[in-house]
Design a protein around this motif. Structure first.
Motif: not given
Length: 509
Positions: A256-259, A294-297
């Motif tokens: 998710p960090k890459l996304f 995935l952006i916010f978590q």
């Protein structure tokens, strides 16, 4: 028994725009589809952002597909974040199956099968046009927020960027950034302290560890050249249809960090490069962010502030953002409040927590004289949704439980051969699919360090040679002590004494 005419008049008044629009479907009441109560979304409000939510299997992806392909037909380019890998079928026409014909008969709306112009994009090694960005393009502020740096560490990041600007050192990829961080507290420590002040080794070490963590999620592939130009997302085909750009993300679901890094950099780049447009008859570009949680978590508070700011401001650039997720609670309240269109598919109540979430979701929608929103949320079928949209003046329309139209395109994925064919025929392939590694900060600093080391080695060798010459010279030249000892030795020798005595004897005679 409900008043059909009153219901139809109410829905029609809210969803009967004077300008161009997207037809989503027809409103339902007590299980009956009312074709006359058509639900149409004004095209000019599509830059007011939106939400598509619902439990797994309720039809979120198909709703996304419907909106995207209709935008394309209206000449509006689209970017789809395809996390699950099920959106590529938008490139091919639908197979016109019996259930589709039956649905459109209920809607009293003709069905036309057609595909859309599609560009396949990729952040990784998957087939597709490669998306990259340089470290310089992120800038110290955005990069600090992505890495979740402290104030002190953010200050050091700003110094690093300033040093590179002052010394014409291009920051292109992560190895450039790591190299300059190491240089600032080692070989270049004196140079940095003289101009920019002391750089803490502890702080640079912490930043380096966070960069390594980002690299482990695949960011080393994303950072670099050639940078993707966001204007290439706004292309249209020869018939005036907007391109649907599908970004394949199936291999980064667990990163998710890459996304979030990519998404934030893309939104920042769009905001910084697109001119102000104000209110347009249709958007310049619409982005659909699937699996939006995935952006916010993993977003830090600073990162969330950046996202909220961009969501609020980017619509003035003619850009719409649509978040696709299972539950509206996945989207922070500050962002949720900015979303004009809401398409809510069914939610499932398996636990007490689920029931609480449904109650909260129901409160996000306008009060309706026709629906018990909380109960409708759990009774919607596949391809049905509660719709709440803005009219052309930005006012919320009435809540409508809607039977959605079917996508015009294939409701299945493309085969591997079809995907490869799309990529091979792309006009962007030659522009972006060649990796470039020109001389940048890493190479320049490495060369600088090597030259400095070589100069130090030469100076050391010269000092050693001077020392050797000095030592050699001393060994050849007699000292004062040794000269005195030699004189004494001569004066006290037996030969010298006999010679002197002989001379004295001759004088006495």
């Amino acid at each position: 028994m409900f008043d059909k005419k009153h219901f139809t008049d109410t829905i029609s008044a809210g969803y009967n725009p004077k300008g161009d629009y997207i037809y989503l479907g027809a409103a339902m009441l007590e299980g009956e589809v009312i074709p006359e109560a058509a639900v149409r979304i004004p095209l000019k409000t599509m830059n007011r952002h939106g939400l598509i939510a619902g439990a797994t299997g309720t039809g979120k992806s198909k709703t996304l597909q419907i909106i995207a392909e209709n935008l394309s037909k209206k000449g509006v380019p689209v970017l789809l974040m395809d996390v699950k890998g099920d959106l590529s079928g938008v490139a091919k026409p639908s197979a016109k199956e019996a259930f589709i014909e039956e649905r459109h008969k209920k809607l009293n709306f003709p069905f036309e099968a057609s595909g859309s112009p599609v560009e396949i994009l990729s952040l990784s090694e998957q087939d597709g046009i490669r998306l990259r960005a340089t470290v310089s393009e992120f800038g110290p502020v955005l990069l600090s927020r992505i890495l979740d740096l402290s104030d002190a560490q953010s200050g050091i990041m700003s110094i690093i960027f300033k040093y590179c600007d002052d010394n014409h050192l291009p920051l292109l990829d992560l190895k450039d950034l790591k190299k300059i961080l190491q240089y600032s507290t080692a070989e270049g420590k004196e140079e940095f302290e003289k101009t920019y002040g002391r750089v803490s080794t502890a702080s640079t070490g912490a930043i380096l560890r966070k960069i390594v963590a980002l690299e482990q999620q695949g960011a080393d592939i994303f950072f670099g050249e050639r940078s993707f130009e966001v204007q290439d997302l706004t292309r249209k085909d020869q018939y005036g249809n907007g391109y649907i750009n599908i970004l394949r993300l199936t291999d980064i679901q667990d990163r998710p960090k890459l996304f979030s890094t990519f998404m934030l950099s893309l939104l920042a780049e769009i905001y910084n490069t697109f001119p102000e447009k104000g209110d347009l008859e249709k958007p310049e570009l619409v982005l659909f962010i699937d699996e939006a949680h995935l952006i916010f978590q993993e977003a830090s508070d600073a990162l969330m502030d950046q996202i909220e700011s961009i969501v609020k401001l980017i619509r003035s650039k003619g850009v719409g953002l649509y978040f696709v997720t299972q539950n509206p609670a996945d989207v922070p309240a500050e962002v949720l409040g900015q979303l004009g269109l809401k398409v809510q598919h069914a939610l499932r109540a398996f636990t007490a927590k689920d029931r609480k979430a449904i109650k909260l979701a129901a409160e996000n929608y306008p009060i309706s004289e026709f629906y018990d929103t909380k109960n409708v949320l759990t009774s919607l079928g596949i391809g049905e949704a509660l719709v709440s949209a803005l009219d052309e003046k930005g006012r919320p329309g009435p809540l409508a439980a809607t039977m959605l139209r079917a996508p015009m395109s294939r409701m299945d994925v493309l085969s591997n051969s079809e995907l490869k064919e799309l990529v091979q025929n792309s006009d962007l392939k030659g522009k972006y699919n060649e990796s470039i590694d020109r001389e940048s900060a890493y190479e320049i600093l490495t060369k600088k360090i090597e030259n400095a080391d070589a100069e130090k080695a030469r100076e050391k060798a010269e000092e050693e040679r001077k020392e050797i010459r000095k030592t050699s010279s001393r060994s050849r030249k007699p000292s004062a002590d040794s000269s005195q000892k030699a004189i004494i030795k001569v004066l006290t020798s037996a030969t010298f004494i006999r010679g002197v005595m002989g001379v004295l004897n001759k004088l006495m005679k």
